[in-house]
Design a protein around this motif. Structure first.
Motif, short mmCIF file in Angstrom:
data_model
loop_
_atom_site.label_atom_id
_atom_site.label_comp_id
_atom_site.label_asym_id
_atom_site.label_seq_id
_atom_site.Cartn_x
_atom_site.Cartn_y
_atom_site.Cartn_z
N LEU A 49 0.83 -1.20 0.00
CA LEU A 49 0.00 0.00 0.00
C LEU A 49 0.87 1.25 0.00
O LEU A 49 0.62 2.21 -0.74
N TYR A 50 1.88 1.25 0.84
CA TYR A 50 2.80 2.38 0.96
C TYR A 50 3.39 2.72 -0.42
O TYR A 50 3.33 3.87 -0.88
N HIS A 51 3.94 1.71 -1.09
CA HIS A 51 4.61 1.97 -2.36
C HIS A 51 3.62 2.29 -3.48
O HIS A 51 3.96 3.03 -4.41
N LEU A 52 2.41 1.80 -3.37
CA LEU A 52 1.39 2.13 -4.35
C LEU A 52 1.11 3.63 -4.34
O LEU A 52 1.02 4.27 -5.40
N PHE A 53 1.00 4.20 -3.14
CA PHE A 53 0.75 5.65 -3.05
C PHE A 53 2.01 6.46 -3.38
O PHE A 53 1.91 7.55 -3.96
N VAL A 54 3.18 5.94 -3.03
CA VAL A 54 4.43 6.63 -3.40
C VAL A 54 4.51 6.80 -4.91
O VAL A 54 4.84 7.88 -5.42
N ARG A 55 4.18 5.74 -5.65
CA ARG A 55 4.25 5.78 -7.11
C ARG A 55 3.29 6.81 -7.69
O ARG A 55 3.48 7.28 -8.82
N ARG A 56 2.27 7.15 -6.95
CA ARG A 56 1.28 8.12 -7.43
C ARG A 56 1.62 9.56 -7.01
O ARG A 56 0.82 10.46 -7.24
N GLY A 57 2.77 9.77 -6.39
CA GLY A 57 3.18 11.12 -6.06
C GLY A 57 2.64 11.65 -4.74
O GLY A 57 2.67 12.86 -4.48
#
Length: 221
Positions: A49-57
């Protein structure tokens, strides 16, 4: 993915924080599963979840509840953990005063805490609730649910029967002025062990639509 330490109600809390690329980057707070069952911020669902949102800026924080890892304090049956989550959101907002939006995403116990925080913080725009423990905890406080969001569950979950989560999702979806999507992943157990790619794909697809709607002229006007 710098380590951070910030003040919580019972002492220091340990987290991992990513600062978004723009001054008004939206916020995402990630909440991990039950500390009493070994849940930490490094749980695979929370990590993804963390990296999913990171990828979205987004500016993104995941952290250990009290008594987990280097976080001080001791397990408090959810009440103290809700205060920890509120402190984590406060900390993120302090260093992101111009954030354009705020999302909360939780897994299992973290989903229960996240939905409670949703009720207390009107600035939260949306939620991702993964395997919410609807058969173990009372969710009647969502009356009404203040924001739209996504609930995901596995149909092979032996810890939280899918029927209990379907009932919760249907109740929330019947409310006016919000949209609650319910997605069932076939073959997935409570931990989505063999279905992580499907899980993140469903969340990505939901966010594609939800964030596009937020930016549409109708939403702006």
């Amino acid at each position: 993915m710098p380590e951070v330490i910030f003040n919580g109600p019972e002492g220091r809390l340990e987290g991992r924080y990513h600062h978004g690329p723009t001054d008004n980057a939206p916020l995402a707070l990630i909440l991990h599963p039950d500390p009493n069952r070994g849940g930490t911020m490094n749980n695979k669902v929370a990590y993804n979840l963390y990296h999913l949102f990171v990828r979205r800026g987004f500016s993104v924080l995941r952290f250990n509840f009290r008594g987990v890892g280097r976080s001080q304090g001791s397990y408090d049956q959810g009440q103290g953990e809700l205060s920890d989550a509120a402190s984590a959101l406060d900390w993120m907002q302090t260093i992101n005063p111009n954030a354009s939006a705020c999302w909360i995403a939780g897994f299992s116990f973290g989903a229960w805490i996240g939905m409670q925080l949703l009720m207390r913080r009107p600035e939260i725009n949306g939620f991702i609730s993964i395997a919410p423990p609807a058969s173990q905890h009372d969710f009647s406080f969502l009356a009404p649910c203040p924001s739209s969001g996504l609930i995901i569950h596995g149909d092979r979950d032996t810890l939280v029967p899918e029927a209990a989560v379907a009932k919760l999702a249907a109740k929330l979806a019947s409310q006016k002025n919000i949209a609650v999507d319910y997605s069932v992943i076939e073959g997935a157990n409570h931990f989505f062990a063999e279905h992580m790619e499907i899980l993140t794909g469903r969340i990505d697809a939901y966010l594609d639509q939800a964030l596009a709607d937020d930016l549409s002229p109708a939403a702006a006007g």
